[in-house]
Write an enzyme that holds these catalytic residues in place. Structure first.
Site, PDB file in Angstrom:
ATOM      1  N   ASP A 181     -11.856   0.975   5.356  1.00 49.26           N
ATOM      2  CA  ASP A 181     -12.507   2.261   5.600  1.00 49.26           C
ATOM      3  C   ASP A 181     -14.034   2.134   5.599  1.00 49.26           C
ATOM      4  O   ASP A 181     -14.728   3.131   5.797  1.00 49.26           O
ATOM      5  CB  ASP A 181     -12.132   3.264   4.491  1.00 49.26           C
ATOM      6  N   ASP A 200       0.870  -1.175   0.000  1.00 47.65           N
ATOM      7  CA  ASP A 200       0.000   0.000   0.000  1.00 47.65           C
ATOM      8  C   ASP A 200       0.906   1.224   0.000  1.00 47.65           C
ATOM      9  O   ASP A 200       1.725   1.391   0.909  1.00 47.65           O
ATOM     10  CB  ASP A 200      -0.863  -0.047   1.272  1.00 47.65           C
TER      11      ASP A 200
HETATM   12  C1  GLC Z   1      -7.249   6.335   2.175  1.00 49.31           C
HETATM   13  C2  GLC Z   1      -7.076   5.171   3.118  1.00 49.31           C
HETATM   14  C3  GLC Z   1      -7.511   5.600   4.490  1.00 49.31           C
HETATM   15  C4  GLC Z   1      -6.625   6.738   4.947  1.00 49.31           C
HETATM   16  C5  GLC Z   1      -6.647   7.875   3.926  1.00 49.31           C
HETATM   17  C6  GLC Z   1      -5.512   8.836   4.178  1.00 49.31           C
HETATM   18  O1  GLC Z   1      -8.562   6.670   1.955  1.00 49.31           O
HETATM   19  O2  GLC Z   1      -7.745   4.070   2.631  1.00 49.31           O
HETATM   20  O3  GLC Z   1      -7.491   4.554   5.428  1.00 49.31           O
HETATM   21  O4  GLC Z   1      -7.029   7.216   6.196  1.00 49.31           O
HETATM   22  O5  GLC Z   1      -6.485   7.416   2.612  1.00 49.31           O
HETATM   23  O6  GLC Z   1      -4.300   8.233   3.856  1.00 49.31           O
END
Ligand code: GLC
Length: 537
Positions: A316, A98
């Site tokens: 999320d 990621d």
């Molecule tokens: C994305 C991620 C989330 C994170 C955000 C900021 O939406 O999936 O978990 O808080 O980005 O990086």
């Protein structure tokens, strides 16, 4: 290996903090993941999307990176990461890292330097503005609440952050930033990862002076440059998280030319139970016809011109069985299977979020037990603006990201078999009934249904290539469609609710072979509660 192997692949998403703790500190870790690779192999997945494990103060659970080149000690060491890549490879599973490239942590050494003075070589790594008479340059808000601008005394400027104030935005207009990030990507490619998931990638080309966050004018130029300079010219999977994508944009992101990403991860269907133009906390019931319209649009528009991810869940989002299924004792298994059937018949690459394959559900904690920065901020903000506690908690129960982040339920022993000590976040008390051990051994479980769906996608080309046609678009209870190639045709038929419904017209047909069904058979002319099946001709 076919370059486009990912079209037939299934990806499993791991949220490391909550997956499996191997050393009894209450946090999941890399060794814990290694110990569960055989379980994932049994399910039949091809790749793992590993949420961030880099060094991080963990204010947003790793989406605030302090060091892109090392593993956070909570998760293990770089050697553990190398072992994970290797052990996964032995089982034909590749690891997708990621990559959070829109922002860093405010504890990243780049930012610690940048904020010292305007002459610092790292100053222009971030986005700074003078503001007006001590006030921020504009009224933009951060996604996690509050202003998108935070004052920095040492330079007499505000820095820009689309998320929390501890997540300063990187300045992609600066070629040195891009080069530094490309070095990070090359480092991980050299370690042998099989691809990347790019966090909020559609927000990197922001133009705060014009209040542009997603889809900035230089976005596709940046992505193409990154692709050209860093993606290996071999089998490699890349997926961009793009909340703001339309099918037109998705065709650019995931064009068969391969100059951007392998596939797009877009959220249009996910936004259907919130009041349009408002926040995700502003709830509205899902209308099935809206869901069908959105899926049909993406299936049709991306056919032969792009490639989609198929998902109901991620770290999320709330748990789908609680959200759009039915998590009561009576219907949890049936409705979890029904939702999976809808998704797995479509064109795209399916993603399973940890625990989805067990039919894990949402939680209802006391506010003091929530950990997510977004949930805690919205709670304070809404209580201060006069919402009742009851209203705020209703939204949090429905949408809090912590719904997805409770520890993985491995068995019915202490702490759901996740950890030998108190987990960093409370386990869902229903682990006694819902857990991997019982799911794996029960032939009628959600787990074994997912396993079968995955094997069907690999066996029949029509799942990958078939052309989509929506049936009964105006029906508010039935979700049905066909997929068709020259040699194969499937029909997917699902009852989205608890009421029995009758089938008419084309759906009534009794021929075709049942490939999978959540009742084990199908009846002439009607569908039972949450019934779902796939037929093949
Ligand atoms: C994305 C991620 C989330 C994170 C955000 C900021 O939406 O999936 O978990 O808080 O980005 O990086």
């Amino acid at each position: 290996m076919n370059r486009e192997w990912w079209k037939k692949a299934v990806i499993y998403q791991i949220y490391p903090k909550s997956f499996k703790d191997s050393n009894g500190d209450g946090f999941g870790d890399l060794k814990g993941i290694i110990s569960k690779l055989d379980y994932l192999k049994l399910l039949g997945i091809d790749a793992i999307w590993l949420c961030p494990v880099y060094v991080s103060p963990q204010k947003d659970n790793g989406y605030d990176i302090a060091d892109y080149y090392d593993v956070d000690p909570r998760y293990g060491t770089l050697t553990d990461m190398e072992d994970l890549i290797l052990e996964a490879k032995k089982r034909d599973i590749c690891i997708l890292m990621d990559m959070v490239l829109n922002h860093t942590s405010d504890e990243n050494k780049w930012f610690l330097e940048a904020k010292k003075s305007i002459d610092n070589p790292y100053h222009d790594f971030y986005v700074w503005r003078k503001g007006k008479k001590g006030c921020p340059p504009n009224d933009m808000k951060g996604t996690f609440g509050g202003s998108a601008w935070t004052w920095n005394e040492a330079t007499g400027e505000f820095y820009f952050h689309q998320f929390a104030d501890c997540q300063p935005d990187l300045n992609w207009d600066n070629p040195k930033v891009r080069e530094a990030l490309y070095e990070v990507l090359k480092f991980w490619v050299d370690k042998g990862v099989g691809g990347f998931r790019f966090d909020v990638i559609d927000q990197i080309a922001k133009v705060p002076d014009e209040k542009i966050t997603a889809n900035g004018p230089r976005l596709h130029e940046f992505i193409r440059e990154m692709n050209e300079k860093t993606f290996p010219d071999t089998v490699f999977l890349t997926v961009g998280e793009t909340w703001g994508a339309t099918p037109e944009l998705a065709k650019k992101y995931s064009s068969p030319k391969g100059d951007e990403f392998s596939m797009v991860f877009q959220f249009e269907h996910i936004l259907l139970d919130q009041i349009p133009g408002k926040e995700k906390w502003d709830l509205k019931p899902l209308k099935l016809t809206d869901l069908k319209r959105v899926f049909a649009k993406w299936q049709t528009e991306l056919y032969a011109t792009g490639w989609n991810s198929l998902f109901w869940n991620n770290h999320d989002l709330p748990r789908i069985v609680s959200r759009w299924g039915n998590d009561s004792k009576e219907y949890r298994t049936l409705s979890a299977k029904m939702l999976a059937t809808i998704l797995y018949g479509l064109q795209g690459t399916p993603y399973i979020y940890q625990g989805e394959e067990l039919g894990m559900t949402n939680i209802k904690y006391d506010i003091a037990d929530y950990k997510d920065i977004e949930t805690l901020n919205i709670y304070d903000e809404r209580i201060h603006t006069g919402y009742s506690k009851e209203d705020v908690m209703k939204s949090i129960y429905a949408k809090s990201r912590d719904n997805a982040r409770t520890p993985m339920q491995w068995n019915s022993s202490l702490n759901a078999g996740f950890s030998s000590c108190k987990p960093w976040i409370k386990v869902n008390p229903n682990y006694v009934e819902i857990n991997s051990e019982s799911e794996v051994s029960n032939p009628d479980s959600v787990f074994n249904y997912y396993k079968k769906l995955i094997s069907l996608r690999k066996k029949y080309d029509v799942f990958c290539d078939g052309k989509f046609k929506l049936l009964c678009p105006d029906d508010e209870k039935i979700f049905a469609y066909t997929r068709e190639t020259e040699s194969e045709k499937i029909m997917v038929v699902c009852n989205f609710g608890e009421d029995e419904v009758s089938l008419g017209g084309k759906l009534k047909t009794h021929d075709g072979k049942i490939l999978i069904s959540n009742y084990g058979d199908c009846l002439e002319g009607k569908l039972r509660a949450y019934e779902a099946y796939v037929k093949l001709w």
